[in-house]
Design a protein around this motif. Structure first.
Motif, short mmCIF file in Angstrom:
data_model
loop_
_atom_site.label_atom_id
_atom_site.label_comp_id
_atom_site.label_asym_id
_atom_site.label_seq_id
_atom_site.Cartn_x
_atom_site.Cartn_y
_atom_site.Cartn_z
N VAL A 164 0.71 -1.09 0.16
CA VAL A 164 -0.01 -0.07 0.21
C VAL A 164 0.93 1.44 0.03
CG1 VAL A 164 -1.57 1.39 1.31
CG2 VAL A 164 -1.91 -1.12 1.09
N PHE A 165 1.91 1.41 0.90
CA PHE A 165 2.77 2.45 0.78
C PHE A 165 3.45 2.43 -0.38
CE2 PHE A 165 1.62 2.27 5.26
CZ PHE A 165 1.67 3.60 5.67
N LEU A 166 3.90 1.56 -1.15
CA LEU A 166 4.73 1.55 -2.36
C LEU A 166 3.74 2.32 -3.51
CD1 LEU A 166 6.50 -1.68 -2.30
CD2 LEU A 166 7.44 0.45 -1.91
N GLY A 167 2.41 2.28 -3.23
CA GLY A 167 1.37 2.90 -4.31
C GLY A 167 0.79 1.87 -5.20
N PHE A 168 0.66 0.55 -4.73
CA PHE A 168 -0.08 -0.42 -5.42
C PHE A 168 -1.55 -0.28 -5.47
CE2 PHE A 168 3.94 -2.49 -5.51
CZ PHE A 168 4.17 -3.28 -6.63
N PRO A 169 -2.36 -0.38 -6.46
CA PRO A 169 -3.96 -0.38 -6.27
C PRO A 169 -4.51 -1.22 -5.08
CG PRO A 169 -3.19 -0.60 -8.61
CD PRO A 169 -2.18 -0.74 -7.87
N ILE A 170 -5.13 -0.71 -4.14
CA ILE A 170 -5.45 -1.56 -2.93
C ILE A 170 -6.32 -2.62 -3.24
CG2 ILE A 170 -6.52 -1.19 -0.73
CD1 ILE A 170 -5.39 1.64 -0.49
N ALA A 171 -7.44 -2.38 -3.91
CA ALA A 171 -8.22 -3.70 -4.09
C ALA A 171 -7.62 -4.66 -4.73
CB ALA A 171 -9.58 -3.05 -5.18
N PHE A 172 -6.79 -4.56 -5.90
CA PHE A 172 -6.16 -5.72 -6.61
C PHE A 172 -5.01 -5.96 -5.58
CE2 PHE A 172 -7.82 -2.90 -10.13
CZ PHE A 172 -8.60 -4.10 -10.60
N THR A 173 -4.56 -5.31 -4.90
CA THR A 173 -3.45 -5.80 -4.11
C THR A 173 -3.99 -6.73 -3.05
OG1 THR A 173 -1.96 -3.90 -4.00
CG2 THR A 173 -1.73 -5.29 -2.27
N LEU A 174 -5.30 -6.64 -2.33
CA LEU A 174 -6.10 -7.43 -1.32
C LEU A 174 -6.37 -8.73 -2.23
CD1 LEU A 174 -8.37 -4.81 0.40
CD2 LEU A 174 -6.81 -6.05 1.25
N MET A 175 -6.87 -8.70 -3.28
CA MET A 175 -7.47 -9.82 -4.20
C MET A 175 -6.17 -10.56 -4.40
SD MET A 175 -10.49 -8.48 -6.90
CE MET A 175 -9.73 -7.16 -7.42
N ALA A 176 -5.00 -10.14 -5.07
CA ALA A 176 -3.99 -10.78 -5.41
C ALA A 176 -3.25 -11.42 -4.04
CB ALA A 176 -2.70 -9.89 -6.04
N TRP A 222 -15.34 -3.83 -5.62
CA TRP A 222 -14.15 -4.68 -5.55
C TRP A 222 -13.35 -4.43 -4.31
CZ3 TRP A 222 -14.09 -8.34 -8.66
CH2 TRP A 222 -14.61 -8.20 -9.94
N LEU A 223 -13.41 -3.12 -3.65
CA LEU A 223 -12.49 -3.19 -2.31
C LEU A 223 -13.23 -4.10 -1.33
CD1 LEU A 223 -11.97 0.53 -1.39
CD2 LEU A 223 -10.42 -1.31 -1.60
#
Length: 471
Positions: free
Chosen positions: A18-30, A323-324
């Motif tokens: 999250v702090f690196l700037g990745f999209p949060i919804a897709f980071t959660l799913m991945a 998606w979140l």
């Protein structure tokens, strides 16, 4: 390495991404799918597909069988089920309808009429233009619930007018930034709908519980604006006759009827129908969306371009929220399956905190999370982590939700990550510096903290309406 340790690694990696700037919804799913694949891995289930092969199977059959075996993991069933669960959630159905109402009202040219009318009506009150801007912000924020839209539109409309009236730039900026965040708290708040969907708390009781705290916060804001204008007249000079001319009473009443009354009636109708059980939140949101269209039509502001923009923005924001939820549900299911929630619960319970100390600790964490994250991400991802602990400390989830809504006001107002300030700076005149905006929001931040203390000391501010209406 034990499963709970892996769960903590999962949570830590998510925060890093999250702090690196990745999209949060897709980071959660991945991350949910990735760690879930490990958590639910069953070698027998994976190789079961290969048992059907015989020696005559061709290369393509072997490849498809290998792919089938690779995806033969319960995490994919969980992901699909969570997606359907979110899409069929009746509470979340109200989100796109309320969003559409807000976007169509924003484009109906109601706000400029409302601000002009309130500016004339309050001309004899100290800090009259600030009072008018704050009340306009409160009404508009309540109707839209979209912080960026309210701050931006009011910054374009009210800030230049206040600067021309010789208002102190910091004082004027603080009024708009603070007023623009009120839609998070005051019903019909989209944030409260999302909280209800994430926690299974009654949205009707949430709305009833949030109404008095929201009005309390507006009252504190108005008290500060008027009080400082009396004690320090230089920050908000009284308007001259040229700036705000006298208007006959009959004409002023007509201006109020045509500007203030329609929006107030729309909000009251939507909120009243929910609170008094005349309609579900989804049904009330449908009426609100239809009412927004009617207002735009009456004000001759309904065009194909504006309608298309409103629909597009509604779909985009709704997709982000949904998606979140999908990502959060998948992530939290895996996190809980690995024992992460149990570890956190045991750690917090081992601190031997009192309920008040736990509330303060939880609100401090949410306050810090408000710097890098949006309110939707905090509500959907992190608030559910605290929910299992509420029963241990005998804290009502309704009361906790109202405190979170109050707390999230601070996340938009606290430097250096005060998003309201950045929204305003993006459209403010060049002479208005970011440091001035930061300085202007600090007294309103104190008002939010005072309102939170009042909720702690006098919890009946939250419970009065729910108990009075619903018992």
């Amino acid at each position: 390495m034990t499963d709970p340790q892996i769960a903590l690694i999962q949570l830590g990696l998510f925060i890093v991404f999250v702090f690196l700037g990745f999209p949060i919804a897709f980071t959660l799913m991945a991350m949910g799918i990735g760690f879930g694949y490990f958590a639910y891995f069953d070698a027998g289930r994976m190789w079961r597909a290969f048992d059907r092969l015989d020696d005559t199977a061709g290369t393509w059959t072997q490849i498809t069988t290998w792919i089938e075996g690779l995806f033969n993991n319960r995490i994919f069933d969980l992901f699909v089920n969570q997606t359907y669960t979110v899409m069929s959630n009746e509470v979340l159905t109200a989100v796109p309808l309320f969003l559409f109402m807000g976007y169509i009202v924003e484009r109906a040219n109601i706000v400029d009429r409302l601000f002009s009318t309130l500016n004339i009506a309050s001309k004899n009150i100290p800090g009259s233009m600030g009072v008018a801007a704050l009340i306009t912000c409160a009404l508009f924020a309540t109707a839209t619930g979209i912080v960026g839209a309210v701050v931006t539109l009011m910054g374009l409309l009210a800030l230049p007018a206040m600067l021309r009236a010789r208002y102190d730039p910091a004082f004027a900026s603080g009024i708009i930034c603070a007023g623009g965040t009120l839609g998070i708290l005051i019903p019909p708040s989209i944030m409260l709908i999302v909280y209800a969907a994430a926690t299974n708390v009654s949205i009707v009781r949430l709305y009833a519980g949030a109404l008095l705290p929201g009005l309390t916060l507006v009252g504190l804001y108005l008290f500060y604006v008027v009080g400082r204008s009396i004690l320090q007249p230089s920050v908000a000079p009284r308007p001259t006759e040229d700036e705000i001319p006298d208007v006959p009473l009959g004409r002023l009443l007509w201006m109020i009827v045509t500007s203030f009354l329609p929006l107030a009636v729309l909000i009251a109708a939507v909120l009243g129908s929910i609170l008094f059980g005349l309609a579900t939140p989804t049904e009330a949101a449908s009426v609100g969306a239809l009412g927004g269209l009617a207002l735009a039509l009456i004000y001759r502001a309904l065009s194909w371009q504006r309608l298309r923009e409103s629909v597009y923005l509604t779909v985009r924001t709704t997709a982000m929220v949904c998606w979140l939820f999908v990502g959060s549900y998948t992530f939290s299911a895996v996190f809980s399956y690995l024992g992460g929630e149990q570890v956190i619960g045991q750690f917090v319970e081992g601190l031997n905190l009192t309920p008040v100390q736990f509330l303060i600790l939880a609100q401090l964490i949410i306050f810090l999370l408000g710097w890098p994250l949006e309110w939707s991400e905090i509500i959907i991802i992190f608030v559910p982590i605290f929910l299992p602990l509420l029963a241990h400390f005998e804290i009502d989830p309704l009361f906790f939700g109202i405190l979170v809504a109050l707390n999230l006001q601070t996340s938009f107002l606290t430097p250096p990550m005060a998003m309201s300030a950045y929204y305003l700076k993006g459209i403010a005149p060049p002479e208005v510096r970011l440091t001035q905006i930061f300085r202007g929001v600090m007294p309103f931040l104190v008002c939010v903290l005072i309102s939170m203390v009042l909720m702690y000391v006098f919890p009946q501010i939250v419970y009065l309406l729910p108990e009075l209406v619903y018992g």
